[in-house]
Scaffold this motif. Structure first.
Motif, PDB file in Angstrom:
ATOM      1  N   ASN A 149       0.828  -1.210   0.000  1.00  0.00           N
ATOM      2  CA  ASN A 149       0.000   0.000   0.000  1.00  0.00           C
ATOM      3  C   ASN A 149       0.861   1.258   0.000  1.00  0.00           C
ATOM      4  O   ASN A 149       0.479   2.287  -0.561  1.00  0.00           O
ATOM      5  CB  ASN A 149      -0.940   0.013   1.200  1.00  0.00           C
ATOM      6  CG  ASN A 149      -2.147  -0.883   1.009  1.00  0.00           C
ATOM      7  OD1 ASN A 149      -2.539  -1.184  -0.114  1.00  0.00           O
ATOM      8  ND2 ASN A 149      -2.734  -1.327   2.102  1.00  0.00           N
ATOM      9  N   SER A 167       1.711   1.951  -3.515  1.00  0.00           N
ATOM     10  CA  SER A 167       0.562   2.492  -4.260  1.00  0.00           C
ATOM     11  C   SER A 167       0.204   3.900  -3.791  1.00  0.00           C
ATOM     12  O   SER A 167      -0.315   4.700  -4.575  1.00  0.00           O
ATOM     13  CB  SER A 167      -0.647   1.561  -4.119  1.00  0.00           C
ATOM     14  OG  SER A 167      -1.151   1.559  -2.803  1.00  0.00           O
ATOM     15  N   GLN A 223      -3.176   5.935  -4.159  1.00  0.00           N
ATOM     16  CA  GLN A 223      -4.085   4.801  -4.153  1.00  0.00           C
ATOM     17  C   GLN A 223      -3.800   3.936  -2.937  1.00  0.00           C
ATOM     18  O   GLN A 223      -2.687   3.930  -2.427  1.00  0.00           O
ATOM     19  CB  GLN A 223      -3.922   3.963  -5.432  1.00  0.00           C
ATOM     20  CG  GLN A 223      -4.018   4.731  -6.719  1.00  0.00           C
ATOM     21  CD  GLN A 223      -5.342   5.420  -6.903  1.00  0.00           C
ATOM     22  OE1 GLN A 223      -6.396   4.805  -6.757  1.00  0.00           O
ATOM     23  NE2 GLN A 223      -5.304   6.709  -7.227  1.00  0.00           N
ATOM     24  N   HIS A 245      -4.062   0.212  -2.773  1.00  0.00           N
ATOM     25  CA  HIS A 245      -4.353  -1.009  -3.517  1.00  0.00           C
ATOM     26  C   HIS A 245      -3.071  -1.835  -3.596  1.00  0.00           C
ATOM     27  O   HIS A 245      -2.129  -1.451  -4.287  1.00  0.00           O
ATOM     28  CB  HIS A 245      -4.857  -0.655  -4.919  1.00  0.00           C
ATOM     29  CG  HIS A 245      -5.582  -1.768  -5.595  1.00  0.00           C
ATOM     30  ND1 HIS A 245      -4.936  -2.871  -6.114  1.00  0.00           N
ATOM     31  CD2 HIS A 245      -6.905  -1.957  -5.844  1.00  0.00           C
ATOM     32  CE1 HIS A 245      -5.826  -3.681  -6.653  1.00  0.00           C
ATOM     33  NE2 HIS A 245      -7.029  -3.160  -6.504  1.00  0.00           N
ATOM     34  N   CYS A 250      -1.740  -2.680  -7.128  1.00  0.00           N
ATOM     35  CA  CYS A 250      -1.142  -1.499  -7.756  1.00  0.00           C
ATOM     36  C   CYS A 250       0.255  -1.265  -7.193  1.00  0.00           C
ATOM     37  O   CYS A 250       1.208  -0.986  -7.938  1.00  0.00           O
ATOM     38  CB  CYS A 250      -2.028  -0.277  -7.520  1.00  0.00           C
ATOM     39  SG  CYS A 250      -1.364   1.274  -8.154  1.00  0.00           S
ATOM     40  N   ALA A 280      -6.541  -0.326  -9.974  1.00  0.00           N
ATOM     41  CA  ALA A 280      -6.996   0.320  -8.742  1.00  0.00           C
ATOM     42  C   ALA A 280      -8.159   1.261  -8.979  1.00  0.00           C
ATOM     43  O   ALA A 280      -9.128   1.288  -8.211  1.00  0.00           O
ATOM     44  CB  ALA A 280      -5.839   1.078  -8.095  1.00  0.00           C
ATOM     45  N   ASN A 281      -8.082   2.049 -10.067  1.00  0.00           N
ATOM     46  CA  ASN A 281      -9.084   3.096 -10.292  1.00  0.00           C
ATOM     47  C   ASN A 281      -8.922   3.604 -11.723  1.00  0.00           C
ATOM     48  O   ASN A 281      -7.978   4.325 -12.027  1.00  0.00           O
ATOM     49  CB  ASN A 281      -8.902   4.239  -9.283  1.00  0.00           C
ATOM     50  CG  ASN A 281     -10.016   5.273  -9.347  1.00  0.00           C
ATOM     51  OD1 ASN A 281     -10.587   5.513 -10.404  1.00  0.00           O
ATOM     52  ND2 ASN A 281     -10.315   5.879  -8.216  1.00  0.00           N
TER      53      ASN A 281
END
Length: 304
Positions: free
Chosen positions: A19, A22, A27, A29, A32, A190-191
């Motif tokens: 994390n 990311s 983010q 994720h 990611c 992730a997005n």
């Protein structure tokens, strides 16, 4: 028993560390973050040790000092340490002292992040973003002689197509389009909205630097990573496209100013651009409350 774990099945410390990678791109994720880590491994393996050491040092500092577990797991105490580990591995040769310097700076960045979180608890407060990394990075760069100017790049169709990806990679000091491609895939997972805004910001930086500065800045992605981060940070809410667009514009306009002051931009233009946009939004919101009819103001929950 399986020989590997998915990000959701990994131990807490591994999830927190991924994390942290990311969170460099705003983010939370683990997958990611894993792709960001792979981008370093594939395109700049010499920097991987420093990145991991910085992330672990920030995480362990937060754990030893009893900082909130939810913040540790979110990677909030790791990402500045990762960036510092990357920067220090890039500017200093490996020696006995380098790991100690990475550990010390990453631990200090975690403490600075904690102090920021304590003093800005509300959702309308300005986030720290990468401010600890920038402050400590400027301090550390003061001990490094100025590096020679890199060679120029030729303006070709492949280099133009690779430039937006280079902008994503340069967030982590990676100047290879493969790194940017891996990061873009991680953002897509992730997005998707974040990925679109990040690439849009990088393209805007490419155009601006190509028109107003030099080909090297444009094609290497050095002009694209700050607007990409600004677009990422400000493009998270639907229905407010003016915020990421304003952030992109401010980031590309502010970047040359840091160079004129003799400071390495790092991610300072991104931070300042986001703070300016958020402060402006807050002032507009307050002004709209102040000019509203008295009956409406009296019924607003913040004014009771």
């Amino acid at each position: 028993m399986p020989n590997h774990c998915s990000p959701s099945q990994c131990p807490d410390w591994a999830t927190a560390l991924l994390n942290g990678f990311s969170q460099i791109f705003l983010q939370r994720h683990p997958l990611c973050g894993l792709l960001c880590l792979v981008a370093i491994l594939v395109t700049a393996p010499a920097l991987l040790g420093g990145a991991l050491l910085g992330g672990v040092a920030g995480l362990l500092t937060a754990q030893r000092r009893g900082y909130a577990k939810e913040h540790r797991q979110a990677g909030l105490f790791s990402y500045n340490g990762i960036l510092l580990g990357l920067l220090l591995s890039l500017i200093f040769p490996w020696s006995v002292l380098l790991p100690l310097l990475i550990i010390a700076s990453a631990g200090l960045s975690a403490m600075l992040t904690q102090q920021w979180l304590k003093r800005t608890p509300g959702p309308r407060c300005l986030p720290a973003y990468t401010a600890p990394f920038v402050g400590l990075g400027w301090l550390l760069l003061g001990f490094v002689p100025q590096a020679p100017s890199p060679t120029s790049l030729d303006m070709t169709y492949p280099s133009l197509l690779a430039a937006p990806l280079n902008g994503l990679g340069q967030v982590m000091f990676l100047d290879h389009p493969l790194a940017g491609a891996l990061i873009a895939i991680g953002l897509l997972i992730a997005n998707r909205r974040a990925a679109a805004w990040a690439l849009s910001g990088s393209v805007a930086g490419l155009v601006f630097t190509g028109l107003h500065q030099d080909t090297l800045q444009a094609l290497s992605g050095l002009g694209g990573y700050n607007p990409a981060l600004a677009a990422l940070a400000l493009g998270q809410q639907r229905g407010q496209p003016w915020k990421p667009l304003a952030g992109i514009l401010l980031a590309v306009l502010l970047t040359p100013g840091f160079a004129a002051l003799g400071l390495a931009p790092l991610t300072a233009p991104f931070i300042l651009a986001c703070w300016l946009v958020q402060a402006t939004e807050r002032l507009w919101h307050q002004a709209s409350l102040d000019t509203a009819p008295c009956t409406l103001r009296g019924n607003h929950p913040r004014l009771r």
